[in-house]
Design a protein around this motif. Structure first.
Motif, mmCIF file in Angstrom:
data_model
loop_
_atom_site.group_PDB
_atom_site.id
_atom_site.type_symbol
_atom_site.label_atom_id
_atom_site.label_comp_id
_atom_site.label_asym_id
_atom_site.label_seq_id
_atom_site.Cartn_x
_atom_site.Cartn_y
_atom_site.Cartn_z
ATOM 1 N N GLY B 16 0.790 -1.221 0.000
ATOM 2 C CA GLY B 16 0.000 0.000 0.000
ATOM 3 C C GLY B 16 0.820 1.267 0.000
ATOM 4 N N GLN B 17 2.134 1.154 0.191
ATOM 5 C CA GLN B 17 3.006 2.322 0.198
ATOM 6 C C GLN B 17 3.674 2.473 -1.157
ATOM 7 N N ASN B 18 3.822 3.721 -1.590
ATOM 8 C CA ASN B 18 4.645 3.985 -2.764
ATOM 9 C C ASN B 18 6.112 3.982 -2.342
ATOM 10 N N VAL B 19 6.980 3.619 -3.266
ATOM 11 C CA VAL B 19 8.411 3.619 -2.971
ATOM 12 C C VAL B 19 9.170 4.059 -4.223
ATOM 13 N N THR B 20 10.217 4.854 -4.015
ATOM 14 C CA THR B 20 11.003 5.373 -5.139
ATOM 15 C C THR B 20 12.401 4.782 -5.124
ATOM 16 N N LEU B 21 12.802 4.226 -6.264
ATOM 17 C CA LEU B 21 14.131 3.659 -6.445
ATOM 18 C C LEU B 21 14.995 4.674 -7.192
ATOM 19 N N SER B 22 16.206 4.835 -6.708
ATOM 20 C CA SER B 22 17.098 5.828 -7.273
ATOM 21 C C SER B 22 18.002 5.221 -8.340
ATOM 22 N N CYS B 23 18.276 5.972 -9.398
ATOM 23 C CA CYS B 23 19.239 5.589 -10.420
ATOM 24 C C CYS B 23 19.961 6.836 -10.905
ATOM 25 N N GLU B 24 21.275 6.825 -10.760
ATOM 26 C CA GLU B 24 22.097 7.951 -11.178
ATOM 27 C C GLU B 24 23.228 7.434 -12.066
ATOM 28 N N LEU B 76 12.588 5.703 -10.348
ATOM 29 C CA LEU B 76 11.413 4.872 -10.611
ATOM 30 C C LEU B 76 10.564 4.803 -9.345
ATOM 31 N N THR B 77 9.283 5.117 -9.459
ATOM 32 C CA THR B 77 8.364 4.978 -8.332
ATOM 33 C C THR B 77 7.484 3.759 -8.557
ATOM 34 N N VAL B 78 7.500 2.887 -7.571
ATOM 35 C CA VAL B 78 6.622 1.718 -7.575
ATOM 36 C C VAL B 78 5.396 2.104 -6.760
ATOM 37 N N THR B 79 4.263 2.192 -7.403
ATOM 38 C CA THR B 79 3.068 2.674 -6.710
ATOM 39 C C THR B 79 2.303 1.515 -6.079
ATOM 40 N N SER B 80 1.335 1.875 -5.267
ATOM 41 C CA SER B 80 0.515 0.856 -4.610
ATOM 42 C C SER B 80 -0.366 0.120 -5.620
ATOM 43 N N ALA B 81 -0.455 0.629 -6.837
ATOM 44 C CA ALA B 81 -1.252 -0.024 -7.875
ATOM 45 C C ALA B 81 -0.530 -1.225 -8.495
#
Lengths: 113, 114
Positions: B16-24, B76-81
């Motif tokens: 149920g939580q969104n999470v953001t993965l970082s890429c640089e 990249l954001t992985v959403t609750s959807a």
């Protein structure tokens, strides 16, 4: 759209024996072909690539691959496998003018002593 | 050393939580990519960006979102959807958006959602 098939999910080879990993692609025009290697929990590293010219391509770590248009294949070979070669290997195909690649599902190489 | 950085290496989230993965990347590459890797499935393309301020959906974009506001960054954001977000996520870059060129990969982020 292009596609890649790696028929072997797992392959076990004895250390010192030769290796051939199979890759078949589907694409109407001249493909851009790549082989990558992935150690567990790591990113992918390029072994070699084919864009044009000589159909036998040399790569890093003693690997080579041969492009055979008539068979739609790009098989990866190594004459003598080392224990450190144990990893997952991915074949990928790209199309001229497009930056994306299509990857196969991978072949896991196990090396026995 | 030039390369691609992904952080963190391991990420845990509640459902149920969104999470953001970082890429640089500091390779000065134009194009960047996000892949999802599941056992036996190979790499599946989520989103890609051929140039700053532009991105396109890949094969499995549903439940994910991205931005490309800077050349070197492609979060990249992985959403609750996203129904099955637990996976290994790989970021890559290539020198040109008009390729195909060799793609350079980061070390990956393993996301676990419970």
């Amino acid at each position: 759209a292009q596609s890649v098939t790696q028929p072997d999910i797992h392959i076990t080879v004895s250390e010192g024996a030769s290796l051939e990993l199979r890759c078949n692609y589907s694409y109407g025009a001249t493909p851009y072909l790549f082989w990558y290697v992935q150690s567990p929990g790591q990113g992918l590293q390029l072994l070699l690539k084919y864009f044009s010219g000589d159909t036998l391509v040399q790569g890093i770590k003693g690997f080579e691959a041969e492009f055979k248009r008539s068979q739609s294949s790009f098989n990866l070979r190594k004459p003598s496998v080392h224990w450190s070669d144990a990893a997952e290997y991915f074949c990928a195909v790209g199309a001229r003018g497009y930056s994306t690649l299509t990857f196969g599902k991978g072949t896991m190489l196990l090396v026995s002593p | 050393d030039g390369g691609i950085t992904q952080s963190p290496k391991y990420l845990f989230r509640k459902e149920g939580q969104n999470v953001t993965l970082s890429c640089e990347q500091n390779l000065n590459h134009d194009a960047m990519y996000w892949y999802r890797q599941d056992p036996g499935q190979g790499l599946r393309l989520i989103y890609y960006s051929q140039i700053v301020n532009d991105f396109q959906k890949g094969d499995i974009a549903e439940g994910y979102s991205v931005s490309r506001e800077k050349k070197e960054s492609f979060p990249l954001t992985v959403t609750s959807a996203q129904k099955n977000p637990t996976a290994f996520y790989l970021c890559a870059s290539s020198i040109s958006g008009t390729g195909p060129d060799e793609q350079y990969f980061g070390p990956g982020t393993r996301l676990t959602v419970t």
